[in-house]
Each structure stands twice: as C-alpha cells, then as structure tokens.
Design a protein around this motif. Structure first.
Motif, short mmCIF file in Angstrom:
data_model
loop_
_atom_site.label_atom_id
_atom_site.label_comp_id
_atom_site.label_asym_id
_atom_site.label_seq_id
_atom_site.Cartn_x
_atom_site.Cartn_y
_atom_site.Cartn_z
N VAL A 185 30.43 67.07 56.93
CA VAL A 185 31.96 67.12 56.05
C VAL A 185 32.81 65.88 56.32
CG1 VAL A 185 34.09 68.35 56.01
CG2 VAL A 185 31.69 69.85 56.08
N LYS A 186 33.26 65.64 55.16
CA LYS A 186 34.04 64.08 55.48
C LYS A 186 35.44 64.44 56.15
CE LYS A 186 35.01 64.20 50.39
NZ LYS A 186 34.74 63.59 49.11
N GLY A 187 36.15 63.36 56.52
CA GLY A 187 37.53 63.59 56.88
C GLY A 187 37.54 64.24 58.35
N GLN A 188 36.43 64.08 58.97
CA GLN A 188 36.71 64.64 60.43
C GLN A 188 37.58 63.95 61.08
OE1 GLN A 188 32.54 65.33 62.25
NE2 GLN A 188 31.79 65.78 60.23
N ASN A 189 38.59 64.50 61.95
CA ASN A 189 39.53 63.87 62.77
C ASN A 189 39.69 64.65 64.16
OD1 ASN A 189 41.88 62.85 63.76
ND2 ASN A 189 43.12 63.22 62.33
N THR A 190 39.31 63.96 65.07
CA THR A 190 38.87 64.65 66.32
C THR A 190 40.16 64.23 67.33
OG1 THR A 190 37.54 62.64 67.24
CG2 THR A 190 36.36 64.65 66.30
N ALA A 191 41.10 63.64 66.70
CA ALA A 191 42.10 62.79 67.61
C ALA A 191 42.86 64.00 68.52
CB ALA A 191 43.32 62.23 66.86
N GLY A 192 42.85 65.13 67.76
CA GLY A 192 43.54 66.22 68.55
C GLY A 192 42.83 66.92 69.57
N ILE A 193 41.71 66.76 69.88
CA ILE A 193 40.71 67.40 70.56
C ILE A 193 40.46 66.68 71.69
CG2 ILE A 193 40.21 69.40 69.19
CD1 ILE A 193 37.41 68.14 68.87
N GLY A 194 40.69 65.37 71.71
CA GLY A 194 40.18 64.47 72.76
C GLY A 194 38.80 63.77 72.88
N MET A 195 37.95 64.30 71.68
CA MET A 195 36.49 64.00 71.70
C MET A 195 36.63 62.65 70.68
SD MET A 195 35.28 68.03 71.87
CE MET A 195 33.45 67.51 71.79
N LYS A 196 35.07 62.28 70.86
CA LYS A 196 34.84 61.11 69.97
C LYS A 196 34.38 61.60 68.67
CE LYS A 196 31.74 57.56 69.54
NZ LYS A 196 30.27 56.49 70.05
N ASN A 197 34.84 61.19 67.46
CA ASN A 197 34.40 61.35 66.22
C ASN A 197 33.09 60.88 65.90
OD1 ASN A 197 33.92 61.96 63.40
ND2 ASN A 197 35.85 60.98 62.63
N PHE A 198 32.10 61.47 66.16
CA PHE A 198 30.67 60.60 65.75
C PHE A 198 30.10 60.68 64.42
CE2 PHE A 198 28.04 64.50 65.57
CZ PHE A 198 28.64 65.56 66.40
N SER A 199 31.04 61.28 63.61
CA SER A 199 30.53 61.38 62.19
C SER A 199 30.16 60.17 61.43
CB SER A 199 31.38 62.35 61.24
OG SER A 199 32.49 61.80 60.89
N PRO A 200 30.67 58.87 61.76
CA PRO A 200 30.52 57.63 61.24
C PRO A 200 28.97 57.58 61.36
CG PRO A 200 32.76 57.54 62.13
CD PRO A 200 32.19 58.88 62.40
N THR A 201 28.34 57.73 62.38
CA THR A 201 27.12 57.37 62.86
C THR A 201 26.34 57.70 61.72
OG1 THR A 201 27.71 57.58 65.22
CG2 THR A 201 25.34 57.37 64.59
N PHE A 202 26.42 58.99 60.88
CA PHE A 202 25.42 59.22 59.90
C PHE A 202 25.43 58.44 59.00
CE2 PHE A 202 26.65 63.67 61.72
CZ PHE A 202 25.20 64.12 62.08
N LYS A 203 26.57 57.60 58.66
CA LYS A 203 26.55 56.79 57.63
C LYS A 203 25.65 55.74 58.13
CE LYS A 203 31.04 57.84 55.83
NZ LYS A 203 32.23 57.31 55.14
N ALA A 204 25.46 55.34 59.30
CA ALA A 204 24.54 54.16 59.81
C ALA A 204 23.13 54.37 59.66
CB ALA A 204 24.89 53.82 61.21
N LEU A 205 22.66 55.64 59.34
CA LEU A 205 21.23 56.02 59.45
C LEU A 205 20.48 55.15 58.50
CD1 LEU A 205 21.32 60.04 59.84
CD2 LEU A 205 20.73 58.15 61.80
N GLY A 206 21.24 54.88 57.25
CA GLY A 206 20.35 54.34 56.46
C GLY A 206 19.78 52.60 57.04
N ASP A 207 20.65 52.14 57.97
CA ASP A 207 20.21 51.10 58.55
C ASP A 207 19.12 51.14 59.58
OD1 ASP A 207 22.37 50.02 57.21
OD2 ASP A 207 23.75 50.09 58.95
N TYR A 208 18.70 52.29 59.97
CA TYR A 208 17.62 52.69 60.86
C TYR A 208 16.66 53.34 59.99
CZ TYR A 208 20.99 52.55 64.75
OH TYR A 208 21.95 52.29 65.95
N GLU A 209 16.47 52.99 58.75
CA GLU A 209 15.59 53.46 57.82
C GLU A 209 15.47 55.18 57.83
OE1 GLU A 209 12.01 51.14 57.77
OE2 GLU A 209 13.17 49.14 57.58
N ILE A 210 16.32 55.88 58.08
CA ILE A 210 16.46 57.36 57.84
C ILE A 210 17.29 57.60 56.73
CG2 ILE A 210 17.15 59.28 59.12
CD1 ILE A 210 16.76 57.79 61.85
N ARG A 211 16.55 58.03 55.81
CA ARG A 211 17.08 58.11 54.49
C ARG A 211 16.68 59.51 53.93
NH1 ARG A 211 13.16 53.09 52.59
NH2 ARG A 211 14.37 51.65 53.66
N GLN A 212 16.62 60.49 54.65
CA GLN A 212 16.00 61.76 54.08
C GLN A 212 16.84 62.89 54.81
OE1 GLN A 212 11.57 62.14 53.27
NE2 GLN A 212 11.71 60.86 54.88
#
Lengths: 130, 102, 141
Positions: free
Chosen positions: C57-84
């Motif tokens: 889901v887009k727009g994840q904002n973890t600022a309030g829970i003190g945890m790292k938002n790792f959702s941007p990593t999904f967008k990098a999967l294409g660079d790793y040739e993971i496309r499915q």
C-alpha cells in the motif's frame, strides 16, 4: 532424499522449533539427508547456549546440538537476524565490541545466501514457523 | 505435481486454515499440525469446510499433536488420516513441494 | 558458493507474503531474503495475499511508530531483476483495497528501450493457485 529445513521461531513460545526437531529426527531415521537447518527470524534464538530451562522441561537448544553432533548436521543461524537479537559467535562479538558470545555447539552463523542455497540444492524445503 | 499444504493454526484464531483451503488443487494434500489439529475436529464450525475439501484432497492430521490436545482418531472428521512424524516426512517427499500456511 | 549452486540447477522460488508490515518483522525479513536471492540468478517471484497486500500500500508513514519505512525497497526490486509481484485480487477486495491503493512498482526493459513496465500483476485466487502450483520452492513468511 535431500531435505532443507527452515525454522522461523525461537524455542518455547511457539511449537515450531519442536516440530522442526521432531521432523528432522524422523527424516534422519528414515535415511534421508538433511542438507541444512536454517534458523531465521526469532528462530535464531534456538542457537544460544545460555538458555536454562527447568529440569522437567525439554532443552531444545541442547537437543538440536546433540542431533547435530550425532548426524553431522549443518545448523545455520542467519547473521542479520542473529545480530538484531543478540546471538553472537566469538568473531562477531569481537567485531562488534561485545564482551561475550553465546552461540551454542553445533550452530554456526552465516548469511541468508545459505537459505537460498538450501532451496536450490535440497529436493524439498520445509518451513516451520508461526 | 501436487502440493502438501501444512496448517499449524486453529481456524478459530487465524486465517491460515481458510487460506490453505482456498488455494488447493485437486490431488493436493493438507496436513494439520500443532494448533492446526483443532481445525480437523468433527462437529466443529469448520468441519464442513474440511469435509468438502476432503472430496478432492487428502486430509492428514499429525497424531502426536492431536493426542497432546486430548483428542484421537474418533474426534476428527471422517476421512482424515492420522500420521506420525515419519508419516509427515513421507508426505513431504511424495509431494512436489510443501506450502506452509503460517 | 553462489556459483556452485547456480551451476547445479535453476529453480523457481516464490516468496509468499501473508502478513501486514510492522506488527511483526516477517515482511521486512522476507524482503531481506528476496534481495539476497537475486544474487543466485534463480527465477524469483513474490506473492501478496491475505494481509500481505498491505505491504504494497502506498503512502506508508512510520514516523509515528519509530520504525523504518521499508516500503521504498519494493520499488528497487526491478533493479535486482525481480519483476514478478503477484497480488491476489480477492485479498484486496476483502480489505476494501484496489490496485489504485498500491505503490507503483516497475522494472526497466532493456530490450524495449528501457521502457518502464509494471511489476505488479493483480491475479485472481485461482490464477495465484496455479502459479503457486508451478513453483519448485515456496518460502512462506
């Protein structure tokens, strides 16, 4: 057949490690080869030698260590997951300036690539978790 | 090319049971382990679902987990087969892949 | 080590995600395995079903829970040739979500002038069942 095992939970809170242990033992008794047992997520907590369960309870860490010794099993604890949760071997403890290590006999710390390799090399990969 | 599906959660607590049943292909096998054995109980609210799955798939229950929870052969739905850990191993090796519904 | 394993076989791996992010570590640590697996040049795909669809889901904002938002990593999967990335339609619908609620995740097609192509495929439960039944290895988190 060559089997790979993945354990995703620590001992005692969840039954996953117990089930994985019973499964592994049964597979060995049937003459199968266990390519590797990989411990991930809280599963890395199976690899601390500092647990002291009550005397009338099973000692799961010890059970894994003994099974490893008897059958020359490769018990691998994921390094990234282990660092998060305070499971260290001597080298890692030194590298991070910690005053002690706690890895149990028969376990070794290595990377996630060892899990992927299990999936590639083993005929079947079985996952135990929550 | 069939799949062994393991279910280790009670259907009263989590969705693993229904998810597993929703992704079965005819000829697959389902093995209920740990708290998952609760889902095999006859006369339960979920028994009907499992009984209809049993028409096209084989249903197995890990007997040591069933016994640990005070149940036995007569407590599970008709058509479910009890296995021990060795039977679990056999199910893994005789199916192409294992899908653990955690 | 990776090279030895590669020479043996090329297998299809599917990483099955059924849990929402942040409440437990499974989503994050599953993603860590996926990234490592890219180095082994296997056929890698991801499945998102049940609460796992919330990982995308887009727009994840973890600022309030003190945890790292790792959702941007999904967008990098294409660079790793993971496309499915298979997302189950019924799981979305049950949760009041549509494809519009998901992040845009793409990969660049070198053979098509680096055109950006979507990595997410919305599939029915029946289609996902078929894809799962074709895998060599299913890793469930």
């Amino acid at each position: 057949m060559k089997l790979g095992i993945l354990v995703n939970e620590g001992p005692y809170t969840h039954q996953a490690s117990d089930t994985a242990y019973q499964f592994t033992k049964a597979a060995l008794e049937k003459g199968h080869e266990i390519f590797r047992v990989f411990f991930y997520h809280d599963g890395v907590n199976n690899g601390t030698r500092l647990t002291v369960p009550p005397q009338d309870d099973r000692n799961l860490q010890q059970a894994w260590s003994e099974l490893a010794e008897k059958h020359n099993l490769d018990l691998v604890v994921c390094i990234a997951a282990a660092q998060r949760r305070g499971i260290l071997d001597e080298g890692e403890a030194k590298r991070h300036g910690k005053d002690a290590s706690n890895i149990a006999p028969g376990f070794r710390i290595s990377g996630l690539g060892q899990l992927v390799e299990s999936g590639i090399v083993a005929d079947r990969l079985v996952v135990f978790g929550d | 090319m069939s799949t062994l599906h393991t279910v280790n959660k009670s259907p009263f607590e989590r969705s693993a049971f229904s998810s597993a049943l929703n992704h079965l292909k005819p000829g697959d096998a389902v093995l209920m382990i740990e708290d998952g054995v609760v889902g095999a109980r006859k006369g339960s609210a979920f028994a009907g679902l499992l009984e209809s799955a049993a028409k096209s798939c084989a249903i197995y229950v890990l007997e040591p987990d069933l016994a640990a929870r005070g149940m036995g052969e007569t407590d599970v739905i008709q058509g479910a087969n009890l296995v021990d850990y060795g039977g679990f191993v056999d199910l893994v090796t005789t199916h192409q892949r294992t899908q653990a519904w955690l | 080590m990776a090279d030895d394993a590669q020479q043996q076989v090329k297998k299809s791996f599917m990483y099955v995600n059924r849990k929402a992010p942040y409440g437990t570590i499974y989503a994050l640590e599953a993603l860590e395995v996926v990234l490592i697996s890219a180095a082994f040049e296997q056929d890698v795909s991801l499945a998102f079903l049940d609460d796992g669809v919330f990982q995308l889901v887009k727009g994840q904002n973890t600022a309030g829970i003190g945890m790292k938002n790792f959702s941007p990593t999904f967008k990098a999967l294409g660079d790793y040739e993971i496309r499915q990335l298979y997302v189950e339609r019924e799981s979305l619908e049950e949760r009041g979500l549509t494809s519009e609620d998901l992040m845009e995740i793409t990969w660049e097609d070198e053979e098509d002038d680096y055109a950006k192509k979507p990595s997410i495929r919305i599939v029915s439960r029946m289609e996902l069942t078929e894809v799962m039944a074709q895998q060599d290895v299913l890793l469930n988190f």
